[in-house]
Design a protein around this motif. Structure first.
Motif, PDB file in Angstrom:
ATOM      1  N   ARG A  58      42.019  64.572  38.684  1.00  0.00           N
ATOM      2  CA  ARG A  58      43.100  65.109  37.716  1.00  0.00           C
ATOM      3  C   ARG A  58      43.309  66.430  37.605  1.00  0.00           C
ATOM      4  O   ARG A  58      42.718  67.309  38.085  1.00  0.00           O
ATOM      5  CB  ARG A  58      42.424  64.351  36.342  1.00  0.00           C
ATOM      6  N   ARG A  59      44.340  66.868  36.674  1.00  0.00           N
ATOM      7  CA  ARG A  59      44.832  68.044  36.667  1.00  0.00           C
ATOM      8  C   ARG A  59      43.770  68.624  35.468  1.00  0.00           C
ATOM      9  O   ARG A  59      43.643  67.967  34.610  1.00  0.00           O
ATOM     10  CB  ARG A  59      46.457  68.420  36.145  1.00  0.00           C
ATOM     11  N   TRP A  60      43.667  70.121  35.325  1.00  0.00           N
ATOM     12  CA  TRP A  60      43.317  70.624  34.100  1.00  0.00           C
ATOM     13  C   TRP A  60      43.991  72.046  33.967  1.00  0.00           C
ATOM     14  O   TRP A  60      43.467  73.133  34.544  1.00  0.00           O
ATOM     15  CB  TRP A  60      41.493  70.818  34.511  1.00  0.00           C
ATOM     16  N   ILE A  61      44.791  71.989  33.232  1.00  0.00           N
ATOM     17  CA  ILE A  61      45.617  73.244  33.259  1.00  0.00           C
ATOM     18  C   ILE A  61      45.023  74.082  31.899  1.00  0.00           C
ATOM     19  O   ILE A  61      44.341  73.512  30.840  1.00  0.00           O
ATOM     20  CB  ILE A  61      46.995  72.860  32.788  1.00  0.00           C
ATOM     21  N   THR A  62      44.821  75.516  32.173  1.00  0.00           N
ATOM     22  CA  THR A  62      44.405  76.275  31.345  1.00  0.00           C
ATOM     23  C   THR A  62      45.579  77.356  30.977  1.00  0.00           C
ATOM     24  O   THR A  62      45.570  78.218  31.772  1.00  0.00           O
ATOM     25  CB  THR A  62      43.044  77.282  31.780  1.00  0.00           C
ATOM     26  N   PRO A  63      46.276  77.174  29.753  1.00  0.00           N
ATOM     27  CA  PRO A  63      47.212  78.184  29.652  1.00  0.00           C
ATOM     28  C   PRO A  63      46.692  79.475  29.172  1.00  0.00           C
ATOM     29  O   PRO A  63      45.568  79.465  28.692  1.00  0.00           O
ATOM     30  CB  PRO A  63      47.975  77.638  28.099  1.00  0.00           C
ATOM     31  N   ARG A  64      47.484  80.335  29.527  1.00  0.00           N
ATOM     32  CA  ARG A  64      47.066  81.696  29.286  1.00  0.00           C
ATOM     33  C   ARG A  64      46.321  82.150  27.919  1.00  0.00           C
ATOM     34  O   ARG A  64      46.896  81.638  26.990  1.00  0.00           O
ATOM     35  CB  ARG A  64      48.309  82.711  29.590  1.00  0.00           C
ATOM     36  N   GLY A  65      45.135  82.966  28.000  1.00  0.00           N
ATOM     37  CA  GLY A  65      44.513  83.330  26.754  1.00  0.00           C
ATOM     38  C   GLY A  65      44.009  82.254  25.657  1.00  0.00           C
ATOM     39  O   GLY A  65      43.827  82.548  24.532  1.00  0.00           O
ATOM     40  N   THR A  66      43.945  80.748  26.069  1.00  0.00           N
ATOM     41  CA  THR A  66      43.771  79.917  25.112  1.00  0.00           C
ATOM     42  C   THR A  66      42.393  79.141  25.432  1.00  0.00           C
ATOM     43  O   THR A  66      41.704  78.331  24.700  1.00  0.00           O
ATOM     44  CB  THR A  66      44.692  78.567  25.158  1.00  0.00           C
ATOM     45  N   ALA A  67      41.637  79.464  26.505  1.00  0.00           N
ATOM     46  CA  ALA A  67      40.504  78.752  27.058  1.00  0.00           C
ATOM     47  C   ALA A  67      39.739  79.380  27.844  1.00  0.00           C
ATOM     48  O   ALA A  67      40.012  80.660  28.109  1.00  0.00           O
ATOM     49  CB  ALA A  67      41.161  77.314  27.869  1.00  0.00           C
ATOM     50  N   LEU A  68      38.460  78.771  28.037  1.00  0.00           N
ATOM     51  CA  LEU A  68      37.436  79.242  29.030  1.00  0.00           C
ATOM     52  C   LEU A  68      37.641  78.503  30.345  1.00  0.00           C
ATOM     53  O   LEU A  68      37.405  77.350  30.399  1.00  0.00           O
ATOM     54  CB  LEU A  68      36.186  79.217  28.216  1.00  0.00           C
ATOM     55  N   ALA A  69      37.755  79.274  31.346  1.00  0.00           N
ATOM     56  CA  ALA A  69      37.447  78.536  32.647  1.00  0.00           C
ATOM     57  C   ALA A  69      36.920  79.445  33.603  1.00  0.00           C
ATOM     58  O   ALA A  69      37.317  80.621  33.861  1.00  0.00           O
ATOM     59  CB  ALA A  69      39.195  78.474  33.051  1.00  0.00           C
TER      60      ALA A  69
END
Ligand code: BTN
Length: 269
Positions: A58-69
């Motif tokens: 599955r995909r796991w998108i992390t939009p800029r500045g919003t999450a911890l990756a």
């Protein structure tokens, strides 16, 4: 949100650090770096992921500045080589305990490794391996946490309801102690997760670690459906974990022990 302040990780016994404003996937970067010889406990952190990957392709998108990756590279210890699946539990325990320490939030683990608050997913974990022939050369522990509400994909794209740190902190909760932190700070959470992981790491394979993982199990004693690859799910009640971290499920009057793999678990109620 603020970019990674390097001093926040200064006291941790890490290998090397690579920080990216934007990247495809921190796990892909970590796998490539592991092959090139990254030292144990090296860390890849990104502000934005454009090709982040979740379990089961599955995909796991992390939009800029919003999450911890981020992805932590391990040069496996003998215990990790013997029981690589336990690393998944170790990572899940670390996220649960970090949320508690940093934010007084009570999270649970949807076995084997999704982290939930109030039956909604706040974090996902993807552990991958690098092999040199038959030898486990490195493991990459990828962790993604929904921090701001914008980091959550639209509910219709999800197999399981999601939440975020921001949503949970803003939810009224009289039980929270007055000195619990309310400021959303993903780098503080990063530090706490990595520190907790490193504290637990020498106890991989111990009764302590299994007990903690079992204590944090979501849906314990509740009816659940578990898909293990076959069309028909097993329907039973979670009764705990086997010594090696596999799930023990009471199905009718017999106990099924569910192996690790492409498992889907859902509450039945
Ligand atoms: C899942 O729940 O399906 C696992 C999600 C794992 C996402 C993290 S974000 C950091 C790391 N890089 C990736 O591409 N995936 C993991």
């Amino acid at each position: 949100m603020q970019k990674l302040p390097l001093n926040i990780l200064a006291s941790l016994p890490l290998g090397e650090l690579r920080y990216f404003d934007t990247i495809g996937s921190t796990n892909d970067e970590a796998l490539a770096w592991a092959i090139q010889g990254a030292p144990d406990c090296s860390l890849v952190v990104a502000d934005e992921q454009t090709q982040g990957r979740g379990r089961a392709g599955r995909r796991w998108i992390t939009p800029r500045g919003t999450a911890l990756a981020f992805s932590l590279i391990l040069r496996p210890t003998p215990a990790e080589t013997n029981s690589p699946a336990l690393v998944t539990g170790l990572a899940a325990i670390s996220v649960v305990e970090a949320l508690k320490k940093a934010y007084c939030l009570e999270a649970l683990i949807k076995w084997p490794n999704d982290v939930l608050i109030g039956r909604k997913k706040i974090a996902g974990i993807l552990v991958e391996s690098v092999w040199a022939g038959d030898c486990l050369d490195a493991m990459v522990v990828g962790i993604g946490v929904n921090v701001l509400q914008e980091s959550q994909p639209a509910q219709k794209e999800l197999l399981f309801p999601a939440t975020s740190l921001e949503a949970e902190l803003s939810a009224a909760d009289e039980k929270r102690h007055h000195d619990c932190n309310l400021a959303v700070d993903r780098w503080r959470l990063l530090r706490e997760i990595v520190a907790t992981f490193l504290e637990w790491r020498p106890r991989l394979g111990s009764e302590d670690l299994r007990n903690a993982w079992e204590r944090y199990l979501a849906f314990r004693g509740e009816p659940v459906r578990v898909w293990t690859g076959s069309e028909q799910p097993l329907i039973g009640h979670i009764i705990g974990l086997a010594g090696d971290g596999r799930l023990r499920l009471l199905v009718g009057e017999r106990i099924e022990v569910i192996p690790f793999g492409e498992i889907h678990l859902r509450p039945s109620l």
